[in-house]
Design a protein around this motif. Structure first.
Motif, PDB file in Angstrom:
ATOM      1  N   GLN A   1       0.830  -1.204   0.000  1.00 33.00           N
ATOM      2  CA  GLN A   1       0.000   0.000   0.000  1.00 33.00           C
ATOM      3  C   GLN A   1       0.868   1.259   0.000  1.00 33.00           C
ATOM      4  O   GLN A   1       0.555   2.242  -0.675  1.00 33.00           O
ATOM      5  N   ALA A   2       1.941   1.224   0.780  1.00 36.02           N
ATOM      6  CA  ALA A   2       2.848   2.374   0.805  1.00 36.02           C
ATOM      7  C   ALA A   2       3.439   2.630  -0.570  1.00 36.02           C
ATOM      8  O   ALA A   2       3.491   3.776  -1.039  1.00 36.02           O
ATOM      9  N   GLU A   3       3.855   1.561  -1.241  1.00 34.87           N
ATOM     10  CA  GLU A   3       4.431   1.715  -2.578  1.00 34.87           C
ATOM     11  C   GLU A   3       3.396   2.237  -3.565  1.00 34.87           C
ATOM     12  O   GLU A   3       3.724   3.019  -4.467  1.00 34.87           O
ATOM     13  N   ARG A   4       2.170   1.820  -3.409  1.00 30.03           N
ATOM     14  CA  ARG A   4       1.090   2.297  -4.283  1.00 30.03           C
ATOM     15  C   ARG A   4       0.898   3.803  -4.118  1.00 30.03           C
ATOM     16  O   ARG A   4       0.788   4.539  -5.112  1.00 30.03           O
ATOM     17  N   LEU A   5       0.883   4.279  -2.885  1.00 33.35           N
ATOM     18  CA  LEU A   5       0.721   5.716  -2.649  1.00 33.35           C
ATOM     19  C   LEU A   5       1.903   6.495  -3.201  1.00 33.35           C
ATOM     20  O   LEU A   5       1.738   7.596  -3.751  1.00 33.35           O
ATOM     21  N   ILE A   6       3.093   5.934  -3.063  1.00 36.64           N
ATOM     22  CA  ILE A   6       4.288   6.591  -3.598  1.00 36.64           C
ATOM     23  C   ILE A   6       4.226   6.642  -5.123  1.00 36.64           C
ATOM     24  O   ILE A   6       4.532   7.659  -5.750  1.00 36.64           O
ATOM     25  N   GLU A   7       3.812   5.533  -5.732  1.00 37.15           N
ATOM     26  CA  GLU A   7       3.677   5.467  -7.194  1.00 37.15           C
ATOM     27  C   GLU A   7       2.712   6.523  -7.707  1.00 37.15           C
ATOM     28  O   GLU A   7       2.943   7.142  -8.755  1.00 37.15           O
TER      29      GLU A   7
ATOM     30  N   LEU B   1      -8.391   3.297  -4.043  1.00 34.74           N
ATOM     31  CA  LEU B   1      -7.056   3.421  -4.636  1.00 34.74           C
ATOM     32  C   LEU B   1      -6.259   2.132  -4.442  1.00 34.74           C
ATOM     33  O   LEU B   1      -5.548   1.684  -5.344  1.00 34.74           O
ATOM     34  N   GLN B   2      -6.380   1.552  -3.256  1.00 34.26           N
ATOM     35  CA  GLN B   2      -5.604   0.350  -2.944  1.00 34.26           C
ATOM     36  C   GLN B   2      -6.242  -0.918  -3.481  1.00 34.26           C
ATOM     37  O   GLN B   2      -5.539  -1.887  -3.809  1.00 34.26           O
TER      38      GLN B   2
ATOM     39  N   PRO C   1       7.968  12.450   3.098  1.00 36.11           N
ATOM     40  CA  PRO C   1       9.020  11.732   2.360  1.00 36.11           C
ATOM     41  C   PRO C   1       8.646  10.271   2.131  1.00 36.11           C
ATOM     42  O   PRO C   1       8.011   9.646   2.983  1.00 36.11           O
ATOM     43  N   ALA C   2       9.038   9.739   0.994  1.00 36.32           N
ATOM     44  CA  ALA C   2       8.728   8.351   0.659  1.00 36.32           C
ATOM     45  C   ALA C   2       9.260   7.400   1.724  1.00 36.32           C
ATOM     46  O   ALA C   2       8.585   6.429   2.107  1.00 36.32           O
ATOM     47  N   ASP C   3      10.456   7.651   2.220  1.00 39.80           N
ATOM     48  CA  ASP C   3      11.034   6.768   3.230  1.00 39.80           C
ATOM     49  C   ASP C   3      10.233   6.784   4.523  1.00 39.80           C
ATOM     50  O   ASP C   3      10.141   5.763   5.215  1.00 39.80           O
ATOM     51  N   GLU C   4       9.648   7.934   4.853  1.00 42.90           N
ATOM     52  CA  GLU C   4       8.809   8.020   6.053  1.00 42.90           C
ATOM     53  C   GLU C   4       7.541   7.189   5.889  1.00 42.90           C
ATOM     54  O   GLU C   4       7.092   6.515   6.827  1.00 42.90           O
TER      55      GLU C   4
ATOM     56  N   HIS D   1       2.374  10.822  -1.540  1.00 40.51           N
ATOM     57  CA  HIS D   1       3.314  11.296  -0.514  1.00 40.51           C
ATOM     58  C   HIS D   1       3.789  12.716  -0.817  1.00 40.51           C
ATOM     59  O   HIS D   1       3.968  13.532   0.093  1.00 40.51           O
ATOM     60  N   GLU D   2       3.978  13.024  -2.097  1.00 33.61           N
ATOM     61  CA  GLU D   2       4.402  14.374  -2.472  1.00 33.61           C
ATOM     62  C   GLU D   2       3.282  15.388  -2.232  1.00 33.61           C
ATOM     63  O   GLU D   2       3.538  16.503  -1.772  1.00 33.61           O
TER      64      GLU D   2
END
Length: 218
Positions: free
Chosen positions: A19-25, A144-145, A35-38, A29-30
């Motif tokens: 899910q985190a990667e999906r939001l970053i994609e 979204l997920q 930050p993506a790492d957070e 996050h921006e």
């Protein structure tokens, strides 16, 4: 109460790391200034691969108007109906969201068994079941997920979000997420696209259940 429909199986959520990667994609996050790492670290610390929960960004960080266009169905982007320009003014009512930019929503349910109930009828029933209605941004995060959670004739309202008028009373509109038929002001090109719209507090709709959860944590 109106007749209820059976609850169809809703596909499970991806693991929190996914899910985190999906939001970053998607660039969420921006939009949120996180930050993506957070975001990745929060997902890992919150349960990693084992937690069946929804990773949500607080609506104060990313409003519904920014999330809706990120929805996709049949390669068509999501949208907010034209007569809801105040969508971001709909805020949690009777619900305490975690005071954190990222949090988890647990025990999601689409509320198919409440299809053809009005929000006015559904809210006390959810309260009696010790469930909390989703706010609009949480509903959008869910789709979204897991886009498959939005099906023809099985969509849902997010009645945790309401608009409070200047005089203190609540607007009679309640937000919902469903699939456009491409009619009226939606436009034919938006047929089958995910749609953020609204319904009246006292009206029933056979294709709309009520998104809810068992709780929230961070």
């Amino acid at each position: 109460m109106p007749e209820t429909s059976s609850t169809a199986a809703v596909p499970p959520l991806p693991p929190l790391a996914a899910q985190a990667e999906r939001l970053i994609e998607l660039g969420v996050h921006e939009l949120a200034g996180i930050p993506a790492d957070e975001l990745r670290a929060f997902a890992a610390n919150a349960g990693g691969e084992d937690s069946d929960a929804l990773l949500a960004v607080h609506p104060d960080r990313v409003p519904a108007s920014a999330l809706a266009p990120l929805l996709r169905r049949e390669d068509k982007p999501g949208f907010v109906v034209i007569d809801m320009p105040d969508v971001d003014s709909f805020a949690p009512v009777g619900i305490e969201l975690p005071e954190a930019p990222l949090y988890l929503v647990t025990g999601l349910d689409r509320g198919d068994h409440m299809a053809n109930w009005s929000p006015e009828e559904a809210l006390p029933a959810l309260t009696k079941e010790e469930r909390t209605p989703l706010v609009l941004s949480e509903g959008i995060h869910w789709v979204l997920q897991q886009p498959a959670v939005l099906e023809r004739n099985r969509c849902f309202m997010t009645i945790g979000s309401r608009l409070r008028k200047a005089n203190g009373t609540l607007d009679a509109r309640t937000p919902a997420i469903w699939i456009s038929n491409g009619t009226g002001r939606d436009g034919r090109e938006r047929r089958n696209a995910p749609k953020v719209g609204w319904c009246w507090w006292g009206n029933r709709h056979t294709w709309l259940g009520f998104g809810s959860a068992t709780g929230r944590k961070h």
